[in-house]
Design an enzyme around this catalytic site. Structure first.
Site, PDB file in Angstrom:
ATOM      1  N   HIS A   1     -12.762  -3.242   3.001  1.00 55.54           N
ATOM      2  CA  HIS A   1     -11.734  -3.544   3.144  1.00 55.54           C
ATOM      3  C   HIS A   1     -10.854  -3.296   4.509  1.00 55.54           C
ATOM      4  O   HIS A   1     -10.077  -3.907   5.137  1.00 55.54           O
ATOM      5  CB  HIS A   1     -10.783  -3.041   1.938  1.00 55.54           C
ATOM      6  CG  HIS A   1      -9.180  -3.249   1.881  1.00 55.54           C
ATOM      7  ND1 HIS A   1      -8.432  -2.971   0.886  1.00 55.54           N
ATOM      8  CD2 HIS A   1      -8.343  -3.745   2.968  1.00 55.54           C
ATOM      9  CE1 HIS A   1      -7.122  -3.254   1.314  1.00 55.54           C
ATOM     10  NE2 HIS A   1      -7.016  -3.868   2.544  1.00 55.54           N
TER      11      HIS A   1
ATOM     12  N   GLU B   1       0.718  -1.292  -0.211  1.00 60.48           N
ATOM     13  CA  GLU B   1       0.065   0.042   0.117  1.00 60.48           C
ATOM     14  C   GLU B   1       0.781   1.294   0.055  1.00 60.48           C
ATOM     15  O   GLU B   1       0.303   2.229   0.321  1.00 60.48           O
ATOM     16  CB  GLU B   1      -1.031  -0.039   1.213  1.00 60.48           C
ATOM     17  CG  GLU B   1      -2.079  -1.079   1.302  1.00 60.48           C
ATOM     18  CD  GLU B   1      -3.072  -0.976   0.426  1.00 60.48           C
ATOM     19  OE1 GLU B   1      -3.118  -0.146  -0.733  1.00 60.48           O
ATOM     20  OE2 GLU B   1      -3.839  -2.202   0.256  1.00 60.48           O
TER      21      GLU B   1
ATOM     22  N   HIS C   1      -2.965   1.745   7.979  1.00 60.94           N
ATOM     23  CA  HIS C   1      -4.060   1.044   7.466  1.00 60.94           C
ATOM     24  C   HIS C   1      -4.170   0.030   8.058  1.00 60.94           C
ATOM     25  O   HIS C   1      -3.245  -0.940   8.668  1.00 60.94           O
ATOM     26  CB  HIS C   1      -3.634   0.895   5.867  1.00 60.94           C
ATOM     27  CG  HIS C   1      -4.547  -0.312   5.322  1.00 60.94           C
ATOM     28  ND1 HIS C   1      -5.723  -0.311   5.361  1.00 60.94           N
ATOM     29  CD2 HIS C   1      -4.117  -1.639   4.814  1.00 60.94           C
ATOM     30  CE1 HIS C   1      -6.511  -1.244   4.780  1.00 60.94           C
ATOM     31  NE2 HIS C   1      -5.280  -2.022   4.488  1.00 60.94           N
TER      32      HIS C   1
END
Ligand code: 13P
Ligand code: ZN
Length: 269
Positions: A214, A119, A142
């Site tokens: 997600h 990411e 994240h």
């Protein structure tokens, strides 16, 4: 082998915060296998000796050109690395990267040639924009919080500010400590530049953003603050779900109670 954290207490402190938060993410059940990632802008903590360090990887492309990142340094979780391992051995499951002068590529410089998170486009685009805005924020996080992701499977909750208002109304702290709320990003491929662009845009308006089906992406002055915001939102999601499990729709704080809170705490929205 000598770690770059040796005799650098300020740098070690920030990396240790990452390790501490990585442990929390695992304990909370938000970090299955390699799920989630953390990056920290450590440029201010870099000395001349580190600047001289030779690369330990080939030159790698970021996938975007990020002009404010020239010569910056980041600590990054490694791709495919587990949060529960990062918690115990941060320098073996993460690495330090240097952004090169073309602002589109980087090299790994320490301690081990651990490839940074998949990411990276989202993380670095966000850091680039934080520097552009003169923000003091250094951390991006994240993670995969169960209840918040579950809520993102309901199309009703993906409409603008529905989820923010619902989560705020579950307990006063949520609005007080996550005052700009939760932005929503419709599903996009993990690791994609499209996801990075959408994340960047939505963070102009919100503290934390939801990647539909997600996870969430949060920013903060340090990784603890970014974690706390996700934790606060997650607590609200759990209160909502617990109420539903007891067979009722939670009433939530009233409009008057929300207004009073906003006024007394000088909240922006
Ligand atoms: P990485 O292991 O590459 O950090 O990926 C984990 C993840 O959560 C992707 O969205
Ligand atoms: Zn993820």
């Amino acid at each position: 082998m000598k770690s770059i954290l040796e005799n650098r207490p300020a740098l070690a402190k920030e990396v240790n915060k990452v390790a501490e938060v990585a442990g929390y993410l695992w304990q909370k059940g938000w970090a299955e296998r390699n799920g989630g990632n953390i990056t920290i802008n450590i440029t201010d903590l870099i000395d001349d000796e580190i600047r001289q360090l030779a690369p330990i990887s080939e030159v790698k492309q970021i996938g975007a050109t990020l002009p404010y990142l020239k010569g910056c340094y980041f600590f990054c979780k490694g791709t495919n690395k587990r949060m529960r391992d990062l918690a115990r051995w941060p320098m073996e499951h993460g690495s330090v990267i240097r952004i090169l002068d073309d602002c589109a590529s980087y090299v790994i410089i320490a301690d081990n040639a651990v490839q940074p998170t998949s990411e990276l486009p989202s993380h670095l685009s966000v850091h680039n924009d934080l520097i552009r805005k003169g923000s003091p924020y250094k951390a991006s996080l994240h993670t995969h919080p169960i209840e918040l992701i579950a809520m993102s499977h309901n199309p009703e909750f993906l409409k603008k500010d529905i989820l923010t208002n619902l989560l705020w109304s579950m307990i006063p702290e949520t609005k007080a400590f996550c005052p700009r709320g939760l932005g929503i990003i419709p599903y996009k491929l993990p690791g994609s530049v499209e996801l990075a662009d959408a994340t960047l845009k939505e963070l102009n308006e919100y503290d934390v953003v939801m990647w539909e089906k997600h996870g969430v992406f949060a920013i903060g002055p340090d990784v603890m603050e970014a974690f706390d915001m996700v934790d606060t939102l997650s607590k609200s999601a759990q209160i909502y779900i617990n109420s539903r499990n007891m067979g009722f729709e939670p009433k939530g704080m009233s409009d008057e109670q929300m207004k009073e809170l906003t006024l007394v705490f000088h909240l922006p929205k």
